[in-house]
Design an enzyme around this catalytic site. Structure first.
Site, PDB file in Angstrom:
ATOM      1  N   ASP A 106     -56.989 -47.630  26.494  1.00 14.75           N
ATOM      2  CA  ASP A 106     -56.608 -47.492  27.902  1.00 14.75           C
ATOM      3  C   ASP A 106     -55.174 -46.983  27.981  1.00 14.75           C
ATOM      4  OD1 ASP A 106     -55.071 -49.683  27.212  1.00 14.75           O
ATOM      5  OD2 ASP A 106     -55.673 -50.898  28.926  1.00 14.75           O
ATOM      6  N   TYR A 127     -63.485 -46.199  27.130  1.00 12.64           N
ATOM      7  CA  TYR A 127     -62.661 -47.406  27.078  1.00 12.64           C
ATOM      8  C   TYR A 127     -63.483 -48.665  27.361  1.00 12.64           C
ATOM      9  CZ  TYR A 127     -59.879 -51.219  28.771  1.00 12.64           C
ATOM     10  OH  TYR A 127     -59.384 -52.482  28.971  1.00 12.64           O
ATOM     11  N   GLU A 141     -63.103 -55.825  33.025  1.00 12.63           N
ATOM     12  CA  GLU A 141     -62.553 -54.531  32.634  1.00 12.63           C
ATOM     13  C   GLU A 141     -62.664 -53.512  33.765  1.00 12.63           C
ATOM     14  OE1 GLU A 141     -60.726 -53.915  30.231  1.00 12.63           O
ATOM     15  OE2 GLU A 141     -61.067 -55.651  28.947  1.00 12.63           O
TER      16      GLU A 141
END
Length: 426
Positions: free
Chosen positions: A188, A170, A87
């Site tokens: 996101d 996020y 991520e």
């Protein structure tokens, strides 16, 4: 999953509600007309995010994702560390570009402890080519906190994850939902775009207040918590991590940015307000970014018979702690460039101009001109005489010294390949 119950109204109440609705729609049109003058968007009815509408997308979206999810290394083995690394890498970077970096990074640093202990130069070299180097620095800071305060186990709660350096709402939501099955959203840019179009929401998605509103709305429709991480095993279709990834996947592959979405392939197009109104390209709404600052630089490719000059950047500011080719502010003439090489303490044998180059950061643009300088042998000079400049073998530079992609155009004159190019066949 929360559902909104239907309410019965009398005919008189219905008439009253219709009148109120018409008045509200008239006011909305007036409001939108004012917004249009400010933003330049077409006249559309302004909509708030409808949880009832969003509830309708959950099942078809999960079914679509179950059939169409891309096979990605971090999905096949969704350990908390793998999810976290992926991520962070995926921020501002395409999935296909991230794959080889993820494989090398997790092979070299397979867990939190390895990341926490990695020397900085090696860490930055592993990240070379991904850019945004503060991301990996913050990852290491967070890894050290995890080792010291959590015994090396990445926390499973959103509230604990978001306290770690470099982890925002996020990333905390992604790790908590995908790796631990927690019922928290992960919003996101892809998710903001998808939900803006589905709901017809035309507020500025760059505002934190808007992001929080999206998170609140999505929290209401999240699948129930799971006791296992997301995976392709039976029972994972209705997983919170599957739902978050399905929204991201839809935004990345169907409801795309910078182009017309593929509404014909969208599993939830029948619920989409933007498609209904024909305004897909107008949503989401983003405030205009500030114009990038332009900086002019002159870059020097300095070499002797077998070595190249590099130096380490300051420990703070842009590209902190990385290595670079010597450079100065402004565009120098040939005569000024010759004098600059002498000021570095070298005896130039030959100097000639190189092609200009440009590199764009998020907030600044470098417009560079360059010079190649062949200099006399530096072997008898002391390190003190050379100041902050190092003369190293180009092969060693490519292998050990992290150099940002901003200098790739000029590093190529020394046959130094940066980032992913180091692993590409000639």
């Amino acid at each position: 999953m929360k559902k909104t119950g239907e309410q019965k109204v009398t005919a008189q109440n219905a008439d009253t509600e219709n009148m109120e609705t018409q008045n509200m729609e008239t006011q909305n049109i007036k409001t939108q007309n004012m917004k249009t003058q400010a933003t330049g968007t077409n006249n559309r009815n302004f909509r708030q995010i409808s949880t009832q509408k969003l509830t309708q997308i959950v099942d078809p979206l999960l079914a679509w994702f179950d059939r169409n999810a891309r096979i990605l290394p971090w999905r096949e083995n969704p350990l908390p560390y793998n999810v976290w690394v992926s991520e962070i890498m995926l921020q501002q970077t395409r999935v296909e570009a991230v794959k080889p970096f993820f494989a090398r990074f997790t092979e070299a640093l397979p867990d939190v402890q390895a990341l926490a202990q990695c020397p900085e130069d090696r860490l930055l070299k592993l990240w070379e080519g991904l850019g945004y180097y503060n991301r990996v620095r913050n990852m290491q800071k967070a890894a050290r906190v995890v080792v010291e305060q959590y015994g090396g186990r990445i926390p499973d709660r959103y509230e604990e994850l978001i306290k770690l350096p470099g982890i925002g709402s996020y990333t905390a939501g992604a790790v908590a939902s995908i790796a631990y099955g927690r019922a928290v959203p992960a919003v996101d840019g892809n998710v903001l775009r998808v939900i803006s179009r589905i709901s017809g929401y035309d507020g500025d998605i760059m505002k934190q207040s808007v992001r929080r509103e999206f998170e609140k709305s999505l929290q209401e429709i999240m699948p129930e918590e799971s006791q296992q991480p997301y995976g392709r095993a039976p029972g994972c279709r209705n997983h919170p991590g599957a739902f978050n990834q399905a929204l991201m996947e839809l935004g990345a592959t169907v409801c795309v940015p910078n182009g017309m979405p593929d509404c014909g392939s969208c599993p939830v197009s029948m619920f989409c307000s933007a498609k209904e109104q024909g305004c897909q390209m107008e949503l989401p709404v983003k405030a205009s970014k500030k114009e990038r600052r332009v900086e002019k630089k002159t870059v020097f490719v300095i070499r002797d018979s077998g070595h190249a000059a590099v130096r380490k950047r300051p420990s703070g500011g842009l590209l902190a702690g990385l290595y670079e080719l010597p450079n100065v502010e402004g565009h120098l003439s040939s005569e000024e460039a010759l004098e600059q090489v002498k000021r570095y303490g070298f005896t130039p044998l030959r100097i000639w101009p190189l092609a200009p180059a440009k590199h764009i950061f998020s907030h600044v643009e470098w417009q560079m001109t360059g010079y190649m300088a062949e200099v006399g042998d530096w072997g008898e000079r002391s390190r003190a005489d050379m100041g902050d400049i190092l003369f190293v073998d180009p092969e060693r530079t490519e292998r050990e010294y992290p150099i940002p992609a901003a200098f790739a155009a000029y590093a190529s004159y020394l046959s130094i390949r940066l980032g992913q190019d180091r692993y590409t066949e000639d």
